[in-house]
Write an enzyme that holds these catalytic residues in place. Structure first.
Site, PDB file in Angstrom:
ATOM      1  N   TYR A   1      -2.981  -7.837  16.537  1.00 57.44           N
ATOM      2  CA  TYR A   1      -3.004  -7.064  15.293  1.00 57.44           C
ATOM      3  C   TYR A   1      -4.304  -6.266  15.194  1.00 57.44           C
ATOM      4  O   TYR A   1      -4.283  -5.047  14.974  1.00 57.44           O
ATOM      5  CB  TYR A   1      -2.853  -7.987  14.081  1.00 57.44           C
ATOM      6  CG  TYR A   1      -2.858  -7.241  12.773  1.00 57.44           C
ATOM      7  CD1 TYR A   1      -1.684  -6.673  12.280  1.00 57.44           C
ATOM      8  CD2 TYR A   1      -4.032  -7.078  12.031  1.00 57.44           C
ATOM      9  CE1 TYR A   1      -1.684  -5.965  11.085  1.00 57.44           C
ATOM     10  CE2 TYR A   1      -4.035  -6.377  10.844  1.00 57.44           C
ATOM     11  CZ  TYR A   1      -2.858  -5.817  10.365  1.00 57.44           C
ATOM     12  OH  TYR A   1      -2.862  -5.108   9.190  1.00 57.44           O
TER      13      TYR A   1
ATOM     14  N   ASP B   1      13.852   2.738  11.055  1.00 57.05           N
ATOM     15  CA  ASP B   1      13.137   1.582  11.590  1.00 57.05           C
ATOM     16  C   ASP B   1      12.192   2.098  12.665  1.00 57.05           C
ATOM     17  O   ASP B   1      12.629   2.527  13.739  1.00 57.05           O
ATOM     18  CB  ASP B   1      14.129   0.575  12.173  1.00 57.05           C
ATOM     19  CG  ASP B   1      13.450  -0.685  12.697  1.00 57.05           C
ATOM     20  OD1 ASP B   1      12.202  -0.728  12.715  1.00 57.05           O
ATOM     21  OD2 ASP B   1      14.169  -1.631  13.091  1.00 57.05           O
TER      22      ASP B   1
ATOM     23  N   ASN C   1       1.863   4.320   7.066  1.00 55.93           N
ATOM     24  CA  ASN C   1       1.522   3.031   6.476  1.00 55.93           C
ATOM     25  C   ASN C   1       2.338   1.867   7.035  1.00 55.93           C
ATOM     26  O   ASN C   1       1.922   0.718   6.938  1.00 55.93           O
ATOM     27  CB  ASN C   1       1.736   3.107   4.953  1.00 55.93           C
ATOM     28  CG  ASN C   1       1.724   1.743   4.302  1.00 55.93           C
ATOM     29  OD1 ASN C   1       0.684   1.114   4.156  1.00 55.93           O
ATOM     30  ND2 ASN C   1       2.906   1.255   3.916  1.00 55.93           N
TER      31      ASN C   1
ATOM     32  N   ILE D   1       0.826  -1.202   0.000  1.00 51.30           N
ATOM     33  CA  ILE D   1       0.000   0.000   0.000  1.00 51.30           C
ATOM     34  C   ILE D   1       0.862   1.254   0.000  1.00 51.30           C
ATOM     35  O   ILE D   1       0.547   2.242  -0.659  1.00 51.30           O
ATOM     36  CB  ILE D   1      -0.956  -0.019   1.211  1.00 51.30           C
ATOM     37  CG1 ILE D   1      -1.952  -1.184   1.081  1.00 51.30           C
ATOM     38  CG2 ILE D   1      -1.707   1.299   1.327  1.00 51.30           C
ATOM     39  CD1 ILE D   1      -2.823  -1.387   2.305  1.00 51.30           C
TER      40      ILE D   1
ATOM     41  N   VAL E   1      -5.099  -7.249   0.814  1.00 54.00           N
ATOM     42  CA  VAL E   1      -4.540  -6.541  -0.340  1.00 54.00           C
ATOM     43  C   VAL E   1      -3.344  -7.335  -0.855  1.00 54.00           C
ATOM     44  O   VAL E   1      -2.544  -7.844  -0.064  1.00 54.00           O
ATOM     45  CB  VAL E   1      -4.084  -5.114   0.041  1.00 54.00           C
ATOM     46  CG1 VAL E   1      -3.604  -4.354  -1.197  1.00 54.00           C
ATOM     47  CG2 VAL E   1      -5.219  -4.359   0.722  1.00 54.00           C
TER      48      VAL E   1
END
Length: 257
Positions: free
Chosen positions: A148, A59, A86, A13, A181
């Site tokens: 998550y 990072d 993102n 993405i 995705v």
């Protein structure tokens, strides 16, 4: 010409946002961990679209990485007009199969980094009276499905809350909630995807186009596909006790293994 900063820009993405924003004439600040991939991406986007593409290796699972990106977002001489938060990843396995260290790393990237970068970006944007932030979450935010999903639920609630707080300042915020995705996401996590039905997959470029349209309309939440909008509509009317069981069974049947 405006500048957009994209975290996790080299794949999935994030890369789709970079392609679309470069094609629209935005200069870019590309953020990821792999310097070589960043430089290759920056060169390609500059050569194809004639935009400036700055490389920032960081990072976001570390304080140093977050601080470096936050400093760039706070640079008043070279302002960032659009932030795309993102960067993210998934852990393979159920709770207790994943180490606490890996769970905390996920929270660092999905929650702490999003909080700190959004704060740095919006402080500078509010001074100028304009700007936008897209925080990439997931439809997993709406179902009880482990760390998550919990981290992405935080992203949604945080983003919509800040959007209300900054209403009228010229700064817009939106949580983007895609479904499956076709990206490197699952491969990087060591997750198989052969068991996921074809109809559940989304195209990253189409998703980004829909997301940017929603941001332009002033939405604070974007679920950019009719299929997932319908699914999330069902989720809203399903009792939480029942939803937990369905989510667990569906995750085992269709989710990454």
């Amino acid at each position: 010409m405006t500048t957009a900063l994209i975290t996790g820009s080299t794949a999935g993405i994030g890369a789709a946002f970079a392609r679309r924003l470069a094609a629209d004439g935005h200069d870019l600040v590309l953020v990821a961990r792999d310097t070589d991939r960043l430089r290759e991406q920056a060169t390609e986007l500059h050569d194809r679209h004639g935009v400036e593409a700055e490389v920032l290796t960081a990072d976001l699972a570390t304080d140093e990485g977050i601080e470096a990106v936050a400093a760039r977002l706070g640079d008043r001489k070279n302002p960032v007009d659009l932030l795309i938060n993102n960067a993210g990843f998934g852990n393979k396995g159920r709770f207790l199969d994943v180490t606490v260290a890996d769970e905390l790393k996920m929270l660092k990237v999905h929650c702490e980094a999003v909080l700190r970068l959004t704060s740095a970006a919006t402080a500078a944007m509010r001074e100028r009276g304009r700007g936008g932030v897209v925080n990439v979450a997931s439809v997993a935010a709406f179902v009880p499905r482990g760390t998550y999903g919990a981290s992405k639920a935080w992203v949604v609630q945080f983003t919509q809350g800040v959007a209300r707080d900054l209403a009228g300042t010229g700064v817009r915020l939106m949580a983007l909630c895609p479904g499956f995705v076709r990206t490197e996401f699952h491969e990087r996590a060591g997750m198989g995807t052969d068991n996921i039905p074809g109809w559940m997959w989304l195209d990253a470029d189409k998703l980004v186009a829909a997301a940017l349209d929603d941001l332009a309309r002033g939405k604070s939440l974007s679920i950019p596909d009719p299929r997932y909008k319908a699914l999330m509509g069902l989720v809203k009317v399903t009792p939480r006790s029942l939803l937990g069981g369905i989510s667990s069974r569906t995750g085992r049947k269709y989710g990454p293994r």
